[in-house]
Motif scaffolding. Structure first.
Motif, PDB file in Angstrom:
ATOM      1  N   UNK A   1      47.783  43.105  33.609  1.00  0.00           N
ATOM      2  CA  UNK A   1      46.956  43.989  34.443  1.00  0.00           C
ATOM      3  C   UNK A   1      45.699  43.320  34.957  1.00  0.00           C
ATOM      4  N   UNK A   2      45.121  42.369  34.208  1.00  0.00           N
ATOM      5  CA  UNK A   2      43.975  41.650  34.756  1.00  0.00           C
ATOM      6  C   UNK A   2      44.409  40.708  35.879  1.00  0.00           C
ATOM      7  N   UNK A   3      45.605  40.161  35.779  1.00  0.00           N
ATOM      8  CA  UNK A   3      46.123  39.318  36.855  1.00  0.00           C
ATOM      9  C   UNK A   3      46.385  40.146  38.111  1.00  0.00           C
ATOM     10  N   UNK A   4      47.001  41.310  37.946  1.00  0.00           N
ATOM     11  CA  UNK A   4      47.233  42.190  39.093  1.00  0.00           C
ATOM     12  C   UNK A   4      45.909  42.576  39.751  1.00  0.00           C
ATOM     13  N   UNK A   5      44.894  42.856  38.934  1.00  0.00           N
ATOM     14  CA  UNK A   5      43.583  43.200  39.483  1.00  0.00           C
ATOM     15  C   UNK A   5      42.998  42.039  40.272  1.00  0.00           C
ATOM     16  N   UNK A   6      43.146  40.807  39.770  1.00  0.00           N
ATOM     17  CA  UNK A   6      42.609  39.640  40.470  1.00  0.00           C
ATOM     18  C   UNK A   6      43.337  39.393  41.785  1.00  0.00           C
ATOM     19  N   UNK A   7      44.633  39.666  41.845  1.00  0.00           N
ATOM     20  CA  UNK A   7      45.378  39.521  43.086  1.00  0.00           C
ATOM     21  C   UNK A   7      44.861  40.484  44.153  1.00  0.00           C
ATOM     22  N   UNK A   8      44.467  41.672  43.725  1.00  0.00           N
ATOM     23  CA  UNK A   8      44.002  42.712  44.658  1.00  0.00           C
ATOM     24  C   UNK A   8      42.533  42.519  45.014  1.00  0.00           C
ATOM     25  N   UNK A   9      41.703  42.230  44.020  1.00  0.00           N
ATOM     26  CA  UNK A   9      40.254  42.181  44.219  1.00  0.00           C
ATOM     27  C   UNK A   9      39.711  40.789  44.481  1.00  0.00           C
ATOM     28  N   UNK A  10      40.495  39.746  44.163  1.00  0.00           N
ATOM     29  CA  UNK A  10      40.107  38.350  44.339  1.00  0.00           C
ATOM     30  C   UNK A  10      38.768  38.038  43.682  1.00  0.00           C
ATOM     31  N   UNK A  11      38.602  38.565  42.505  1.00  0.00           N
ATOM     32  CA  UNK A  11      37.411  38.317  41.700  1.00  0.00           C
ATOM     33  C   UNK A  11      37.819  38.446  40.244  1.00  0.00           C
ATOM     34  N   UNK A  12      37.329  37.552  39.384  1.00  0.00           N
ATOM     35  CA  UNK A  12      37.642  37.652  37.972  1.00  0.00           C
ATOM     36  C   UNK A  12      36.828  38.768  37.344  1.00  0.00           C
ATOM     37  N   UNK A  13      37.233  39.195  36.157  1.00  0.00           N
ATOM     38  CA  UNK A  13      36.447  40.213  35.460  1.00  0.00           C
ATOM     39  C   UNK A  13      35.073  39.676  35.071  1.00  0.00           C
ATOM     40  N   UNK A  14      34.912  38.350  35.062  1.00  0.00           N
ATOM     41  CA  UNK A  14      33.609  37.748  34.811  1.00  0.00           C
ATOM     42  C   UNK A  14      32.767  37.563  36.049  1.00  0.00           C
ATOM     43  N   UNK A  15      33.351  37.888  37.228  1.00  0.00           N
ATOM     44  CA  UNK A  15      32.576  37.858  38.464  1.00  0.00           C
ATOM     45  C   UNK A  15      32.810  36.669  39.370  1.00  0.00           C
ATOM     46  N   UNK A  16      33.678  35.712  38.996  1.00  0.00           N
ATOM     47  CA  UNK A  16      33.918  34.553  39.851  1.00  0.00           C
ATOM     48  C   UNK A  16      34.622  34.962  41.141  1.00  0.00           C
ATOM     49  N   UNK A  17      34.123  34.458  42.267  1.00  0.00           N
ATOM     50  CA  UNK A  17      34.671  34.758  43.592  1.00  0.00           C
ATOM     51  C   UNK A  17      35.909  33.897  43.836  1.00  0.00           C
ATOM     52  N   UNK A  18      37.064  34.561  44.054  1.00  0.00           N
ATOM     53  CA  UNK A  18      38.319  33.854  44.319  1.00  0.00           C
ATOM     54  C   UNK A  18      38.699  33.883  45.796  1.00  0.00           C
ATOM     55  N   UNK A  19      37.788  34.323  46.666  1.00  0.00           N
ATOM     56  CA  UNK A  19      37.945  34.372  48.127  1.00  0.00           C
ATOM     57  C   UNK A  19      38.780  35.569  48.569  1.00  0.00           C
ATOM     58  N   UNK A  20      38.078  36.577  49.051  1.00  0.00           N
ATOM     59  CA  UNK A  20      38.695  37.861  49.401  1.00  0.00           C
ATOM     60  C   UNK A  20      39.654  37.768  50.574  1.00  0.00           C
ATOM     61  N   UNK A  21      39.639  36.677  51.321  1.00  0.00           N
ATOM     62  CA  UNK A  21      40.573  36.550  52.446  1.00  0.00           C
ATOM     63  C   UNK A  21      42.030  36.528  51.994  1.00  0.00           C
ATOM     64  N   UNK A  22      42.267  36.214  50.726  1.00  0.00           N
ATOM     65  CA  UNK A  22      43.641  36.171  50.213  1.00  0.00           C
ATOM     66  C   UNK A  22      43.999  37.403  49.384  1.00  0.00           C
ATOM     67  N   UNK A  23      43.200  38.467  49.475  1.00  0.00           N
ATOM     68  CA  UNK A  23      43.488  39.709  48.744  1.00  0.00           C
ATOM     69  C   UNK A  23      44.745  40.376  49.287  1.00  0.00           C
ATOM     70  N   UNK A  24      45.482  41.034  48.407  1.00  0.00           N
ATOM     71  CA  UNK A  24      46.665  41.785  48.809  1.00  0.00           C
ATOM     72  C   UNK A  24      46.530  43.216  48.301  1.00  0.00           C
TER      73      UNK A  24
END
Length: 537
Positions: A447-470
């Motif tokens: 579920x944390x992985x699914x959240x990161x795929x959608x939000x493109x941010x880790x639960x610790x706040x790291x920016x994973x680039x929202x342009x690749x959000x699904x």
């Protein structure tokens, strides 16, 4: 004949191609026989029917985790000590944990630890610190990525390794100013892993798998594929099948590390798909690439940040096979009817995997080959084009996104996040990209992985680039239907349709239409496998 299982009052997302939703379903002999509203399905109930009231909650197909390491996790749950960031937050806490464990271990016996994340606990301890904490016992600490580890002086002595010992092929005993630092990389780590695992038995794996199944079912996972599965685990799994101990479904991805397992499969004429709905051979896998968080994965450009003492400078990572050798191995397996999977993490590692798979296809062309690049993290536009052109599967290590995302950003730079796990671009290009956890590298729960795929941010706040959000629905699709499809099992599972296996989960929130920020906290109320309730909270 009445169904033996019925679910009522659900908000069922079947995840079929039409996006069908309904309120109830019925199953008989483990397969779905009816879908509809609760009133219609209620009329099918007989005296022996087990009824589950979903109480208006979201219902999904069971999660299909298409790449994990349950065999290793089974052993670690039984005998190793967990040192993940939720257990140790500082170097002093790590050293205290080592001391406590070693106090309970007889002199001369190994103490093993797993899921160390040095970025979350103050860095790697020195060899002198390890020696002081371990009380003379040989110890090995496996980093969370499974590619690097720490050994103390007693462990080096037990394995016959000195500062003069040559590095093994495709590995490294790190040294600083000519002295061992304790850090060992890739095949050098396997020297110690082999020593620790040498006494593991089939019974140990089977017994530990009971705990693994408990955790998977509690997380909503109804099917998992064992990546790099060795022959000892395959034997244990067959024993479990014989004894009726499977409560979830297991796929076998035979390990190219376990010589001569794959040549024996080829010689015996065993092909992908051999087995049944509980235990089935998915394919074969080799691991030529390494770890981005551990700074060993192969990239074309060097790593950023401060090198670890003993790390090569500049550092572009390492590959663990020669191209010609791996091409011969993969081509032989492909020709024999075995689905080929090759790990690639960095862009240089993914290009290497694609070189090998393209050569295998050139030697033996097949349209629907479903060859997979495992993990497939740094998918640049040129790599995306190669995946699309060759019809390859991006078997995406989405479990890394939340737990290792901070290390990826630190080691590769924020700009690189644009093309790390780029699911928006993959979907738009039509490249299939199922998600997986890679547990015990990362946590079991998806579920944390699914959240990161959608939000493109880790639960610790790291920016994973929202342009690749699904979208949430696209993320769930990657963990259900696409997970099954990547194993050639889409006709059996991955969606809730008549005739398919009755594998489904009831959640405590609506991950499809609810608050995307809440997905990471999802809890599973019930997991049903083959029409049998295997977990209920």
């Amino acid at each position: 004949m009445h169904p033996d299982f019925v679910l009522l009052n659900g908000r069922i997302a079947t995840m079929d191609a039409a996006g069908t939703e309904c309120g109830a379903l019925a199953a008989l002999h483990g397969r779905i026989v009816a879908l509809g509203d609760s009133a219609a399905i209620r009329d099918l109930i007989g005296p022996g029917t087990k009824v589950l009231d979903a109480e208006g909650q979201r219902v999904l197909p069971g999660i299909v985790d298409s790449h994990a390491h349950p065999d290793a996790y089974a052993i670690r749950l039984r005998a190793w000590t967990l040192v993940s960031p939720d257990r140790v937050r500082t170097r002093d806490e790590l050293l205290a944990t080592i001391r406590r464990r070693c106090e309970a271990v007889a002199p001369g016996r190994w103490a093993a630890f797993y899921r160390l994340n040095e970025r979350a606990c103050g860095g790697y301890p020195t060899l002198a610190e390890l020696d002081a904490a371990s009380l003379g016992r040989p110890i090995f600490i496996l980093r969370t990525d499974g590619h690097l580890g720490l050994a103390n002086s007693a462990a080096f002595a037990a394995c016959g390794v000195t500062a003069e010992t040559p590095d093994p092929a495709f590995g490294r005993f790190d040294k600083h100013e000519g002295r061992l630092t304790g850090l060992v990389r890739e095949t050098a780590a396997h020297v110690f892993l082999n020593a620790v695992h040498g006494q593991d038995s089939e019974a140990d794996i089977a017994d530990g798998m009971e705990m693994v199944q408990d955790q998977c079912l509690a997380a909503g996972i109804s099917s998992v594929a064992n990546s790099l599965c060795p022959s000892k685990a395959i034997s244990a799994y067959q024993r479990m099948h014989r004894d009726g101990r499977w409560r979830m479904r297991m796929g076998i991805i035979a390990s190219g590390r376990d010589e001569p397992l794959i040549p024996h499969l080829i010689g015996a004429g065993i092909r992908s798909g051999f087995g049944d709905e509980w235990l089935r051979l998915v394919g074969v896998e080799w691991c030529p690439d390494c770890s981005t968080s551990g700074r060993t994965a192969a990239y074309w450009d060097p790593y950023l940040g401060t090198p670890v003492p003993g790390e090569p400078v500049p550092n572009t990572g390492m590959l663990l096979y020669e191209r010609e050798d791996l091409t011969q191995r993969a081509t032989a397996a492909h020709k024999a009817g075995l689905q080929v999977m090759i790990e690639g993490v960095g862009d240089r590692g993914i290009d290497f995997a694609l070189d090998v798979m393209e050569a295998a296809l050139a030697a033996h062309p097949i349209d629907d080959h479903r060859m997979r690049v495992e993990h497939c993290c740094y998918v640049t536009p040129s790599i995306l084009a190669r995946l699309k052109r060759g019809g390859f599967v991006d078997s995406s290590a989405t479990g890394f996104m939340d737990e290792l995302g901070e290390a990826y950003a630190a080691n590769r730079g924020q700009e690189a996040m644009r093309w790390m796990w780029p699911h928006r671009s993959l979907i738009d290009a039509g490249v299939p990209a199922p998600g997986h956890s890679d547990f015990a590298v990362c946590r079991v729960s998806p579920w944390t992985a699914l959240a990161a795929m959608v939000n493109r941010r880790t639960t610790g706040g790291t920016d994973l680039d929202a342009r690749e959000a699904i979208t949430p629905r696209e993320a769930v699709h990657a963990y259900t239907w696409l997970g099954a499809w990547a194993q050639r099992e889409e006709h059996e599972k991955g969606s809730l349709e008549i005739g398919k296996l009755a594998d489904l989960i009831v959640l405590d929130r609506d991950v499809l239409d609810g608050d995307p920020a809440a997905i990471a906290e999802t809890k599973v109320r019930a997991t049903i496998v083959g029409g049998v309730i295997r977990h209920q909270a």
